[in-house]
Design a protein around this motif. Structure first.
Motif, PDB file in Angstrom:
ATOM      1  N   THR A   1      27.137 101.041 114.766  1.00  0.00           N
ATOM      2  CA  THR A   1      27.131 100.238 115.853  1.00  0.00           C
ATOM      3  C   THR A   1      28.927 100.466 116.983  1.00  0.00           C
ATOM      4  O   THR A   1      29.441  98.844 117.385  1.00  0.00           O
ATOM      5  CB  THR A   1      26.732  99.125 115.306  1.00  0.00           C
ATOM      6  N   HIS A   2      29.818 101.517 116.639  1.00  0.00           N
ATOM      7  CA  HIS A   2      31.357 101.262 117.148  1.00  0.00           C
ATOM      8  C   HIS A   2      31.884 102.231 117.201  1.00  0.00           C
ATOM      9  O   HIS A   2      32.515 103.096 115.391  1.00  0.00           O
ATOM     10  CB  HIS A   2      32.172 100.024 115.958  1.00  0.00           C
ATOM     11  N   CYS A   3      32.074 102.743 117.843  1.00  0.00           N
ATOM     12  CA  CYS A   3      32.343 104.453 118.164  1.00  0.00           C
ATOM     13  C   CYS A   3      33.418 104.357 119.138  1.00  0.00           C
ATOM     14  O   CYS A   3      33.016 103.933 120.528  1.00  0.00           O
ATOM     15  CB  CYS A   3      31.576 105.312 118.458  1.00  0.00           C
ATOM     16  N   HIS A   4      34.561 104.646 119.208  1.00  0.00           N
ATOM     17  CA  HIS A   4      35.382 104.504 120.261  1.00  0.00           C
ATOM     18  C   HIS A   4      35.765 105.993 121.363  1.00  0.00           C
ATOM     19  O   HIS A   4      34.852 106.729 121.025  1.00  0.00           O
ATOM     20  CB  HIS A   4      36.981 104.619 119.807  1.00  0.00           C
ATOM     21  N   THR A   5      36.624 105.876 122.220  1.00  0.00           N
ATOM     22  CA  THR A   5      36.445 106.779 123.592  1.00  0.00           C
ATOM     23  C   THR A   5      37.516 107.375 123.712  1.00  0.00           C
ATOM     24  O   THR A   5      38.311 106.753 123.095  1.00  0.00           O
ATOM     25  CB  THR A   5      35.363 107.126 123.927  1.00  0.00           C
TER      26      THR A   5
ATOM     27  N   LEU B   1      31.664  96.399 124.883  1.00  0.00           N
ATOM     28  CA  LEU B   1      33.233  96.110 124.585  1.00  0.00           C
ATOM     29  C   LEU B   1      33.642  95.435 123.527  1.00  0.00           C
ATOM     30  O   LEU B   1      32.229  94.608 122.079  1.00  0.00           O
ATOM     31  CB  LEU B   1      32.946  95.484 125.918  1.00  0.00           C
ATOM     32  N   GLU B   2      34.915  95.769 123.036  1.00  0.00           N
ATOM     33  CA  GLU B   2      35.173  95.418 121.719  1.00  0.00           C
ATOM     34  C   GLU B   2      35.399  94.052 122.197  1.00  0.00           C
ATOM     35  O   GLU B   2      36.921  94.262 123.048  1.00  0.00           O
ATOM     36  CB  GLU B   2      36.028  96.228 121.020  1.00  0.00           C
ATOM     37  N   LEU B   3      35.695  92.748 121.991  1.00  0.00           N
ATOM     38  CA  LEU B   3      36.060  91.662 122.894  1.00  0.00           C
ATOM     39  C   LEU B   3      37.248  90.687 121.863  1.00  0.00           C
ATOM     40  O   LEU B   3      37.218  90.608 120.654  1.00  0.00           O
ATOM     41  CB  LEU B   3      35.383  90.950 122.562  1.00  0.00           C
TER      42      LEU B   3
ATOM     43  N   GLU C   1      34.343  99.444 124.228  1.00  0.00           N
ATOM     44  CA  GLU C   1      35.991 100.113 124.284  1.00  0.00           C
ATOM     45  C   GLU C   1      36.361  98.802 123.795  1.00  0.00           C
ATOM     46  O   GLU C   1      35.654  97.807 124.484  1.00  0.00           O
ATOM     47  CB  GLU C   1      36.588 100.692 125.418  1.00  0.00           C
ATOM     48  N   HIS C   2      37.730  98.803 123.994  1.00  0.00           N
ATOM     49  CA  HIS C   2      38.710  97.455 123.785  1.00  0.00           C
ATOM     50  C   HIS C   2      38.932  96.630 125.412  1.00  0.00           C
ATOM     51  O   HIS C   2      38.967  97.765 126.077  1.00  0.00           O
ATOM     52  CB  HIS C   2      39.729  97.179 123.293  1.00  0.00           C
ATOM     53  N   THR C   3      37.963  95.849 125.724  1.00  0.00           N
ATOM     54  CA  THR C   3      39.213  94.807 126.463  1.00  0.00           C
ATOM     55  C   THR C   3      40.337  94.969 127.361  1.00  0.00           C
ATOM     56  O   THR C   3      40.227  95.511 128.229  1.00  0.00           O
ATOM     57  CB  THR C   3      38.137  93.638 127.287  1.00  0.00           C
TER      58      THR C   3
ATOM     59  N   THR D   1      31.351 103.174 112.431  1.00  0.00           N
ATOM     60  CA  THR D   1      32.061 104.029 111.689  1.00  0.00           C
ATOM     61  C   THR D   1      33.891 103.586 112.647  1.00  0.00           C
ATOM     62  O   THR D   1      34.685 104.276 112.002  1.00  0.00           O
ATOM     63  CB  THR D   1      31.700 105.199 112.147  1.00  0.00           C
ATOM     64  N   ASP D   2      33.330 102.912 114.117  1.00  0.00           N
ATOM     65  CA  ASP D   2      34.647 102.882 114.510  1.00  0.00           C
ATOM     66  C   ASP D   2      35.833 103.657 114.938  1.00  0.00           C
ATOM     67  O   ASP D   2      37.269 103.587 114.381  1.00  0.00           O
ATOM     68  CB  ASP D   2      35.432 101.681 113.032  1.00  0.00           C
ATOM     69  N   SER D   3      34.857 104.736 114.783  1.00  0.00           N
ATOM     70  CA  SER D   3      35.823 106.235 115.173  1.00  0.00           C
ATOM     71  C   SER D   3      37.011 106.341 115.799  1.00  0.00           C
ATOM     72  O   SER D   3      36.574 106.013 117.484  1.00  0.00           O
ATOM     73  CB  SER D   3      34.562 106.526 115.316  1.00  0.00           C
ATOM     74  N   HIS D   4      38.283 106.173 115.584  1.00  0.00           N
ATOM     75  CA  HIS D   4      39.065 107.300 116.658  1.00  0.00           C
ATOM     76  C   HIS D   4      38.882 108.439 116.371  1.00  0.00           C
ATOM     77  O   HIS D   4      40.281 108.996 117.363  1.00  0.00           O
ATOM     78  CB  HIS D   4      40.181 106.314 115.733  1.00  0.00           C
ATOM     79  N   ASP D   5      38.979 109.160 115.089  1.00  0.00           N
ATOM     80  CA  ASP D   5      38.705 110.912 115.100  1.00  0.00           C
ATOM     81  C   ASP D   5      37.717 111.055 115.121  1.00  0.00           C
ATOM     82  O   ASP D   5      36.255 110.562 114.541  1.00  0.00           O
ATOM     83  CB  ASP D   5      39.694 111.102 113.653  1.00  0.00           C
TER      84      ASP D   5
HETATM   85 ZN    ZN Z   1      37.087  99.555 117.127  1.00  0.00          ZN
END
Ligand code: ZN
Ligand code: ZN
Ligand code: ZN
Length: 502
Positions: free
Chosen positions: A249-253, A340-342, A283-285, A463-467
């Protein structure tokens, strides 16, 4: 003189990551994942299991066609592990000598942590028929007589035992002769790759033979070898999720300022290869509306004029991001969710322009910074009061998920407010918002998850993936759910799923 078969048991246990057959290639099929990413994932998985690797062993076929650039990329990734790396080439890796240069690892004896590792570059002939020449066959005996104190471990690409009935010559052509050299030298363990299904450990004449399964093929397997004196234990892992139908439910780009290697397209491919049903690109607004410096200043929380300026001047990178990410979703129908992550502003409103309120599958509310919180000055009680107020405000908005609950305290180097777990779980239950299970720089509290489950609060596996190494890995999530007593049969009734418009 010491006895061959009775070396002193003075070793401390050595933990070794065994990988083989990455077959790194241009990403042509949905099931291929870059070798460097698989390697990083394997290391990360062991770390998550509490294993700090002391040695990394690569048993060949690093690449599909010996491309030097790919060999170098994987070798560089291996060096990042900061442990001794033992690598031997496979029949797909091109010239053995060049391979040895790139990995800085010659054939012959390597002494590490009280063990003698014998590395062989066997001769690959026509039709991939592979043999060990006489000169190399004499190595075990030579080493055993010069260094009777060293327990010996042999490394080669081709399996020796048990025999493989297949028209393709998997086995070393002169396996029998080679095995007798191992027996003679009292080699304790022989490690191979090449045969992708792998072979469980077999003991013959005092020598244990083990073939590591391919990391490059689903379900992306590797092994943890633990050596303790002459005892060897192997534990196999698979990177691919065994449970089907899970959604991250949470993976960054690549649009996240805090991202290291994530990229939307690769996230989707890797999530799929790891067996996920879908991945939510989030993505973080604040990072889309503002440039890097303004974003990290968090001044937008209190400076309304700053927000209005950004919104009137085209909303920063938001329009570009929306076009980009919607195209990704269109290319992978059904496998991608967008969100979006708000964050909240000091006035209690979400940092979300009226123009950006529609078109998302999920909105994730997060507390990264709290106006009025002053690290080092605000007391624990003061921080708890601020945190509760922020959480309450956040939950009045139409969000579906609360990001990394209580991580704020960890980042602020404060104590975990265990006594607030029930309160926050109750607030989530009242507002129908799911709680994230999120391990990115975070350790979810079992007690809080229990409080959520007791109240029917859904859990969002994030996962809140950044890598890229984080992408598609929900093993820690399933493990903590197991620890709090969730049964596999009940799993899907307890999970939040972003399956449509909010
Ligand atoms: Zn995040
Ligand atoms: Zn091979
Ligand atoms: Zn966050």
């Amino acid at each position: 003189m010491k006895e061959h078969d009775d070396p002193p048991m003075t070793h401390t246990p050595v933990d070794i990551l065994l990988i083989s057959d990455l077959h790194d290639a241009a990403q042509a099929t949905p099931d291929r994942v870059a070798g460097a990413v698989l390697l990083r994932k394997a290391l990360r998985r062991l770390r998550g299991a509490g294993v700090e690797v002391n040695v990394l062993i690569i048993l060949g076929d690093v690449t599909a066609e010996g491309a030097e650039k790919r060999l170098r990329t994987v070798a560089e990734e291996a060096r990042q592990a900061n442990v001794p790396v033992l690598a031997i080439p496979g029949n797909h890796d091109g010239a053995a000598r060049r391979f040895a240069e790139i990995f800085d690892c010659r054939p012959g004896l390597h002494e590490i942590a009280g063990y003698g590792f014998l590395l062989f570059h066997d001769a690959v002939g026509a039709g991939d028929v592979t043999t060990r020449p006489a000169e190399a066959r004499s190595l075990p005996r030579r080493v055993a007589s010069e260094r009777p104190d060293l327990p010996l471990i042999a490394l080669q690409h081709n399996p020796l035992h048990p025999p493989i009935q297949h028209p393709y010559p998997y086995q070393l052509a002169n396996a029998d002769r080679v095995m007798s050299t191992y027996q003679e030298a009292n080699v304790m363990l022989s490690l191979s790759g090449h045969y992708h299904p792998g072979q469980t450990a077999h003991r013959v004449d005092g020598v244990t033979y083990y073939t590591v399964p391919a990391l490059g093929d689903p379900p992306f397997r590797f092994a943890h070898l633990c050596l303790d004196g002459r005892r060897a234990q192997v534990h196999e892992y698979a990177l691919r999720m065994e449970t089907e139908g899970l959604v991250d439910t949470h993976c960054h780009t690549e649009y996240a300022y805090c991202a290291t290697t994530v990229e939307a397209e690769r996230n989707v491919a890797i999530s799929r290869a790891m067996g996920l049903h879908a991945v939510s690109l989030i993505e973080h607004t604040f990072q889309l509306y503002f440039d890097r410096e303004d974003a990290w200043s968090y001044r937008w929380q209190t400076d309304d004029a700053m927000v209005q300026r950004a919104w009137q001047a085209g909303r920063g990178r938001m329009p570009e991001y929306r076009a980009f990410i919607q195209a990704v979703r269109d290319r992978h129908a059904g496998r991608v969710r967008l969100g979006l992550e708000l964050d909240l502003r000091a006035n209690g409103q979400l940092l979300l322009s009226p123009e950006d309120q529609q078109g998302w599958d999920l909105l994730v509310g997060a507390i990264h910074a709290i106006p009025g919180f002053d690290a080092g000055h605000t007391t624990q009680t003061g921080a708890e009061r601020l945190f509760l107020r922020e959480t309450e405000r956040l939950l009045t908005h139409p969000i579906q998920v609360l990001a990394h609950p209580f991580r704020f305290f960890r980042r602020a180097k404060l104590k975990q407010p265990v006594h607030l777990y029930d309160t926050v779980a109750e607030m989530l239950a009242q507002s129908g918002v799911a709680a994230e299970v999120n391990f990115h720089g975070n350790a979810p509290a079992r007690r809080f998850l229990e409080a959520c489950l007791a109240r029917g609060v859904r859990l969002a596996l994030a996962t809140d993936s950044h890598d890229l190494a984080e992408v598609g890995d929900l093993h820690p999530h399933l493990s903590i759910l197991h620890q709090v007593g969730v049964r596999a049969a009940d799993l899907f009734t307890l999970l939040y799923r972003p399956d449509g418009q909010p």
